[in-house]
Structure formats: structure tokens, C-alpha cells
Design a protein around this motif. Structure first.
Motif, PDB file in Angstrom:
ATOM      1  N   GLN A  29      -4.943  12.525 -15.919  1.00 26.91           N
ATOM      2  CA  GLN A  29      -3.596  11.931 -15.780  1.00 26.91           C
ATOM      3  C   GLN A  29      -2.763  12.757 -14.972  1.00 26.91           C
ATOM      4  OE1 GLN A  29      -2.558  11.842 -20.016  1.00 26.91           O
ATOM      5  NE2 GLN A  29      -3.269   9.835 -20.064  1.00 26.91           N
ATOM      6  N   VAL A  30      -1.628  11.893 -14.345  1.00 26.26           N
ATOM      7  CA  VAL A  30      -0.677  12.677 -13.387  1.00 26.26           C
ATOM      8  C   VAL A  30       0.939  12.272 -14.173  1.00 26.26           C
ATOM      9  CG1 VAL A  30      -1.865  12.717 -11.279  1.00 26.26           C
ATOM     10  CG2 VAL A  30      -0.582  10.868 -12.009  1.00 26.26           C
ATOM     11  N   ARG A  31       1.654  13.230 -13.927  1.00 26.96           N
ATOM     12  CA  ARG A  31       2.993  13.091 -14.541  1.00 26.96           C
ATOM     13  C   ARG A  31       3.739  12.459 -13.303  1.00 26.96           C
ATOM     14  NH1 ARG A  31       5.493  14.348 -19.092  1.00 26.96           N
ATOM     15  NH2 ARG A  31       3.681  15.816 -19.440  1.00 26.96           N
ATOM     16  N   VAL A  32       4.681  11.257 -13.336  1.00 31.62           N
ATOM     17  CA  VAL A  32       5.507  10.719 -12.386  1.00 31.62           C
ATOM     18  C   VAL A  32       6.882  10.985 -12.993  1.00 31.62           C
ATOM     19  CG1 VAL A  32       6.257   8.887 -11.037  1.00 31.62           C
ATOM     20  CG2 VAL A  32       3.507   9.437 -11.290  1.00 31.62           C
ATOM     21  N   ARG A  33       7.871  11.274 -12.053  1.00 38.40           N
ATOM     22  CA  ARG A  33       9.350  11.465 -12.019  1.00 38.40           C
ATOM     23  C   ARG A  33       9.792  10.262 -11.597  1.00 38.40           C
ATOM     24  NH1 ARG A  33      10.592  14.924 -15.687  1.00 38.40           N
ATOM     25  NH2 ARG A  33       9.892  16.714 -14.407  1.00 38.40           N
ATOM     26  N   VAL A  34      10.181   9.256 -12.314  1.00 39.05           N
ATOM     27  CA  VAL A  34      10.647   7.971 -12.003  1.00 39.05           C
ATOM     28  C   VAL A  34      11.745   7.854 -11.465  1.00 39.05           C
ATOM     29  CG1 VAL A  34      10.889   5.627 -12.707  1.00 39.05           C
ATOM     30  CG2 VAL A  34       8.675   6.682 -13.722  1.00 39.05           C
ATOM     31  N   THR A  35      11.936   7.406 -10.297  1.00 36.73           N
ATOM     32  CA  THR A  35      13.303   7.093  -9.654  1.00 36.73           C
ATOM     33  C   THR A  35      13.750   5.484  -9.436  1.00 36.73           C
ATOM     34  OG1 THR A  35      12.513   7.364  -7.469  1.00 36.73           O
ATOM     35  CG2 THR A  35      13.419   9.256  -8.580  1.00 36.73           C
ATOM     36  N   ALA A  36      12.923   4.774  -9.675  1.00 38.00           N
ATOM     37  CA  ALA A  36      13.057   3.434  -9.297  1.00 38.00           C
ATOM     38  C   ALA A  36      11.845   2.634 -10.050  1.00 38.00           C
ATOM     39  CB  ALA A  36      12.700   3.006  -7.941  1.00 38.00           C
ATOM     40  N   ALA A  37      12.403   1.227 -10.981  1.00 36.10           N
ATOM     41  CA  ALA A  37      11.503   0.588 -11.694  1.00 36.10           C
ATOM     42  C   ALA A  37      11.901  -0.737 -11.372  1.00 36.10           C
ATOM     43  CB  ALA A  37      11.474   0.887 -13.231  1.00 36.10           C
ATOM     44  N   ALA A  69       8.137   3.791  -9.028  1.00 36.58           N
ATOM     45  CA  ALA A  69       8.088   4.677  -7.695  1.00 36.58           C
ATOM     46  C   ALA A  69       8.865   5.874  -8.069  1.00 36.58           C
ATOM     47  CB  ALA A  69       8.491   4.111  -6.507  1.00 36.58           C
ATOM     48  N   GLY A  70       8.475   6.918  -7.466  1.00 38.95           N
ATOM     49  CA  GLY A  70       9.200   8.438  -7.517  1.00 38.95           C
ATOM     50  C   GLY A  70       8.437   9.398  -6.924  1.00 38.95           C
ATOM     51  N   GLY A  86       5.148  16.892  -5.883  1.00 39.46           N
ATOM     52  CA  GLY A  86       6.308  16.511  -4.901  1.00 39.46           C
ATOM     53  C   GLY A  86       5.898  15.374  -3.752  1.00 39.46           C
ATOM     54  N   ASP A  87       4.739  14.919  -3.838  1.00 37.57           N
ATOM     55  CA  ASP A  87       4.779  13.646  -2.971  1.00 37.57           C
ATOM     56  C   ASP A  87       5.270  12.326  -3.471  1.00 37.57           C
ATOM     57  OD1 ASP A  87       2.935  14.567  -1.212  1.00 37.57           O
ATOM     58  OD2 ASP A  87       1.226  14.350  -2.171  1.00 37.57           O
ATOM     59  N   PRO A  88       6.067  11.480  -2.575  1.00 33.15           N
ATOM     60  CA  PRO A  88       6.388  10.043  -2.999  1.00 33.15           C
ATOM     61  C   PRO A  88       5.395   9.261  -3.456  1.00 33.15           C
ATOM     62  CG  PRO A  88       6.508  10.542  -0.669  1.00 33.15           C
ATOM     63  CD  PRO A  88       6.082  11.760  -1.125  1.00 33.15           C
ATOM     64  N   VAL A  89       5.508   8.801  -4.500  1.00 30.67           N
ATOM     65  CA  VAL A  89       4.511   7.840  -5.182  1.00 30.67           C
ATOM     66  C   VAL A  89       4.899   6.603  -5.727  1.00 30.67           C
ATOM     67  CG1 VAL A  89       2.581   9.822  -5.544  1.00 30.67           C
ATOM     68  CG2 VAL A  89       4.465   8.951  -7.385  1.00 30.67           C
ATOM     69  N   MET A  90       3.871   5.623  -5.986  1.00 33.81           N
ATOM     70  CA  MET A  90       4.335   4.250  -6.682  1.00 33.81           C
ATOM     71  C   MET A  90       3.135   4.169  -7.460  1.00 33.81           C
ATOM     72  SD  MET A  90       3.355   1.319  -3.778  1.00 33.81           S
ATOM     73  CE  MET A  90       1.624   1.591  -3.019  1.00 33.81           C
ATOM     74  N   ALA A  91       3.641   3.371  -8.641  1.00 37.31           N
ATOM     75  CA  ALA A  91       2.381   3.226  -9.719  1.00 37.31           C
ATOM     76  C   ALA A  91       2.517   1.878 -10.257  1.00 37.31           C
ATOM     77  CB  ALA A  91       2.462   4.452 -10.689  1.00 37.31           C
ATOM     78  N   ILE A  92       1.229   1.482 -10.938  1.00 36.90           N
ATOM     79  CA  ILE A  92       1.423   0.270 -11.885  1.00 36.90           C
ATOM     80  C   ILE A  92       1.408   0.848 -13.284  1.00 36.90           C
ATOM     81  CG2 ILE A  92      -1.073   0.025 -11.885  1.00 36.90           C
ATOM     82  CD1 ILE A  92      -0.523  -2.861 -12.390  1.00 36.90           C
ATOM     83  N   VAL A  93       2.072   0.399 -14.347  1.00 37.71           N
ATOM     84  CA  VAL A  93       2.347   0.734 -15.665  1.00 37.71           C
ATOM     85  C   VAL A  93       1.780  -0.399 -16.895  1.00 37.71           C
ATOM     86  CG1 VAL A  93       3.844   1.791 -17.362  1.00 37.71           C
ATOM     87  CG2 VAL A  93       4.363   1.994 -14.926  1.00 37.71           C
ATOM     88  N   LEU A  94       0.943  -0.044 -17.681  1.00 35.36           N
ATOM     89  CA  LEU A  94       0.718  -1.056 -18.701  1.00 35.36           C
ATOM     90  C   LEU A  94       1.458  -0.826 -20.105  1.00 35.36           C
ATOM     91  CD1 LEU A  94      -3.261  -1.505 -18.242  1.00 35.36           C
ATOM     92  CD2 LEU A  94      -1.368  -2.693 -17.214  1.00 35.36           C
ATOM     93  N   ALA A 120       9.345   3.740   3.377  1.00 31.53           N
ATOM     94  CA  ALA A 120       9.866   2.719   2.362  1.00 31.53           C
ATOM     95  C   ALA A 120      10.627   3.535   1.280  1.00 31.53           C
ATOM     96  CB  ALA A 120       8.712   1.990   1.610  1.00 31.53           C
ATOM     97  N   GLY A 121      11.720   3.088   0.934  1.00 31.13           N
ATOM     98  CA  GLY A 121      12.583   3.945  -0.110  1.00 31.13           C
ATOM     99  C   GLY A 121      11.996   3.651  -1.388  1.00 31.13           C
ATOM    100  N   ASP A 122      12.313   4.285  -2.351  1.00 33.16           N
ATOM    101  CA  ASP A 122      11.545   4.430  -3.785  1.00 33.16           C
ATOM    102  C   ASP A 122      11.987   2.795  -4.187  1.00 33.16           C
ATOM    103  OD1 ASP A 122      11.148   6.797  -3.379  1.00 33.16           O
ATOM    104  OD2 ASP A 122      12.559   7.752  -5.065  1.00 33.16           O
ATOM    105  N   ALA A 123      12.794   2.191  -4.143  1.00 40.75           N
ATOM    106  CA  ALA A 123      13.111   0.826  -4.733  1.00 40.75           C
ATOM    107  C   ALA A 123      12.276  -0.098  -4.184  1.00 40.75           C
ATOM    108  CB  ALA A 123      14.574   0.379  -4.566  1.00 40.75           C
ATOM    109  N   GLU A 124      12.016   0.072  -2.635  1.00 45.30           N
ATOM    110  CA  GLU A 124      11.175  -0.811  -2.202  1.00 45.30           C
ATOM    111  C   GLU A 124       9.807  -0.828  -2.731  1.00 45.30           C
ATOM    112  OE1 GLU A 124      12.822  -1.822   2.424  1.00 45.30           O
ATOM    113  OE2 GLU A 124      12.147   0.229   2.027  1.00 45.30           O
ATOM    114  N   ALA A 125       9.355   0.658  -2.608  1.00 39.57           N
ATOM    115  CA  ALA A 125       7.818   0.966  -3.125  1.00 39.57           C
ATOM    116  C   ALA A 125       7.622   0.423  -4.681  1.00 39.57           C
ATOM    117  CB  ALA A 125       7.521   2.549  -2.957  1.00 39.57           C
ATOM    118  N   ALA A 126       8.674   0.420  -5.353  1.00 33.02           N
ATOM    119  CA  ALA A 126       8.400  -0.070  -6.810  1.00 33.02           C
ATOM    120  C   ALA A 126       8.112  -1.606  -6.974  1.00 33.02           C
ATOM    121  CB  ALA A 126       9.730   0.297  -7.599  1.00 33.02           C
ATOM    122  N   THR A 127       8.334  -2.123  -5.965  1.00 34.70           N
ATOM    123  CA  THR A 127       7.880  -3.520  -5.749  1.00 34.70           C
ATOM    124  C   THR A 127       6.768  -4.066  -5.461  1.00 34.70           C
ATOM    125  OG1 THR A 127       8.687  -4.324  -3.623  1.00 34.70           O
ATOM    126  CG2 THR A 127      10.679  -3.903  -5.091  1.00 34.70           C
TER     127      THR A 127
END
Length: 312
Positions: A29-37, A69-70, A86-94, A120-127
Motif C-alpha cells: 500500500q501507499v499513503r496519499v496526501r489528498v489535495t483534490a477529490a 489527486a495529491g 513527494g511525487d504528484p499522483v492521482m488515484a481511484i478509491v473504492l 495538470a493541476g491537482d484538480a484536473e488530475a482528480a477528474t
């Protein structure tokens, strides 16, 4: 840990800011610090209790959200990834119980997380993750070949828009529906033919393709009303579990994104296609997480083009 969810089911005003425990980080698993949903229609079903019976967690709070995304915050033991903290990431959540996208810290399977598209900004990546993977799965299940004809309903929406763009990238001919206000948008997404949306969309599609189309992705959830648009032996993909009427040899395939929620390669391929301009990341509006109720009210009002996004 801040989250937005419900302690009782209800309308948009049931959403509130909650304090939830941090999730433990386990193997793989990984932990994501979320900035956009991103805010999706499926989130409203978590909020109003429609999905409560199928959730293995049978206690409040419930936290909605399937797209985030975050920043990658932590990598668990045995998590095979080229990503670094520290990398910017996006993810799908169940979502299950308090584990949902509307929270500022999430632990996820490593396969559910990919690098965010460059520029892409975090808001865009979250879509992108949930609707992109759903569109990808729909096309894979139909298995149409270049030159065949695909119809798309709900083409101005997030799922439908991604289907149109991914289908065009694979050499399919696309006929899509749109309101008069959305016709230009749907043409810009790449549709070869645009017909007016409505209950008679199947007849409008048949006007252009009298023998019927080879496949149809039903993003507007019209179910049996769109079956006549498809030729005998064709295929339809649906996003709400409809399985067809068994007639004319038309295969109706429900699309369940849970099946590909840990397909990291597919998610990363979508990242590449976003960077290449194959798919367009569309944000309609952002809201601070504390204004989630307002975002849900706006979503329920209809007519949103692009995604509403909560920011943390």
C-alpha cells in the motif's frame, strides 16, 4: 484527520467536516496526501444511503469519493512502484465506511495510484482515474475494431467524453448525442456525427446508420431505450448494471470499475494519453472541502460539464 462525510444519510446538507482516524499503512500500500477529490454522481449514493447495504462497513461515518489527486506521502513494505515520496499522483478509491476520497489522507493499494499527468493541476488530475478507467473498460469489453461504429450517449459527461476521445484514438467512427448547447463541445471531443439527445436517440442514430451501430456505450443510462440503435449481434456497455432483454443477439455488458481499480498500468496509460492530448481533463468548478454540500447541490441540479472538485 479531516474528512467530509455523513453521520446520517440524507441530502447534500447531510455532508459535514469530520475528524477521522488516520489509516494504517500495510504491505503493498501507499499513503496519499489528498489535495483534490472529484465529485461524481456515484458519491451522492454513498451520501443518501443507496449503497449502504452493499458496503461491508456497516457503521457511520461514510465518506464518499472515488477520484483523488495529491502527493505520495509514504510507501508501504513490498509496494512495487517507480513512484517516490513527494511525487504528484492521482488515484481511484473504492469507498468503504470512512475510507473514501473526501479525506485529506488515504491509504490505497499501490495499483490504484499513478503519477499525475505533467502540467495538470491537482484538480484536473482528480477528474481522470474513475471515469477514465470506466471508459477504458467499456471499450475493452466491446472489443470493436478500427472502422466500426460506436454510439455514445451522455457524450458531454465525464464518462461519455472519455469514451468518445479514447474511441477516436483507436480508429472507431463515433456517433454521439448532445443537447443543442453541448453540440459544439461533443464535436470538439471528436464525434464524427452528433444527434440530438432524448428518449428517441436510438431512432436518431438509425437515421444515420440504418443497419444499426456495432456498439453503444450508454453513459446516459437509458437502458432498454437505446437497444434499437444497435445492430443484431452488436454490443452495449452500461454503467448501472442493466443487462438487456436478450433479443436480437445484442450483448449487454455492465461495466464495473471495481474490476480494474488496481490496474496501475491502465491508469498510467491514461496519464500518458492526458499528456498527449488524447483525453481532455475538464474541471467545471472547485470548492473548498467545507463546501461539499454546495457542490452536491450543484451536481444534482444537472447540466454540469466537466467535474466539480473539492480541494483540501
Amino acid at each position: 484527520m479531516r474528512a467530509v462525510g455523513v453521520t446520517e444519510f440524507g441530502g447534500p446538507d447531510a455532508l459535514r467536516v469530520l475528524d477521522v482516524p488516520a489509516e494504517p499503512l500495510g504491505p503493498g500500500q501507499v499513503r496519499v496526501r489528498v489535495t483534490a477529490a472529484a465529485v461524481n454522481p456515484t458519491d451522492t449514493y454513498v451520501r443518501n444511503g443507496t449503497y449502504a447495504g452493499r458496503d461491508p462497513v456497516q457503521e457511520f461515518p461514510y465518506v464518499p469519493g472515488m477520484d483523488v489527486a495529491g502527493e505520495l506521502a509514504e510507501i508501504g513494505p513490498g509496494a512495487q512502484t517507480e513512484l517516490e515520496v513527494g511525487d504528484p499522483v492521482m488515484a481511484i478509491v473504492l469507498p468503504t465506511g470512512a475510507h473514501g476520497g473526501y479525506r485529506e489522507d488515504l491509504v490505497l493499494p499501490v495499483g490504484s495510484v499513478a503519477r499525475a499527468p505533467k502540467h495538470a493541476g491537482d484538480a484536473e488530475a482528480a477528474t481522470l482515474p474513475m471515469n477514465g478507467l470506466t471508459a477504458r473498460l467499456a471499450l475493452d469489453l466491446m472489443a470493436l475494431q478500427p472502422g466500426q461504429v460506436l454510439a455514445v450517449t451522455g457524450a458531454a459527461g465525464a464518462f461519455g467524453g472519455y469514451v468518445v476521445q479514447l474511441a477516436k484514438a483507436e480508429g472507431l467512427t463515433v456517433v454521439a448525442d448532445a443537447s443543442e448547447a453541448d453540440e459544439q463541445l461533443v464535436r470538439e471531443l471528436g464525434a464524427d456525427v452528433v444527434v440530438r439527445r432524448g428518449d428517441d436517440v436510438a431512432a436518431r442514430i438509425r437515421e444515420h446508420y440504418p443497419q444499426g451501430v456495432d456498439g453503444l456505450a450508454d453513459g446516459s443510462v437509458q437502458d432498454e431505450r437505446v437497444l434499437p440503435a444497435v445492430r443484431d449481434g452488436g454490443v452495449v456497455t452500461t454503467v448501472r448494471g442493466y443487462r438487456g432483454d436478450g433479443q436480437r443477439g445484442v450483448r449487454v455488458q455492465p461495466v464495473m470499475v471495481r474490476q480494474v481499480a488496481e490496474d496501475g498500468a491502465a491508469l498510467d496509460r491514461l496519464r500518458q494519453q492526458a499528456e498527449q492530448g488524447v483525453v481532455t481533463l475538464r474541471v467545471a468548478r472547485t470548492f473548498p472541502a467545507e463546501q461539499a454540500a454546495q457542490a452536491h447541490r450543484l451536481l444534482q441540479g444537472g447540466g454540469i460539464r466537466g467535474r466539480l472538485v473539492l480541494t483540501f
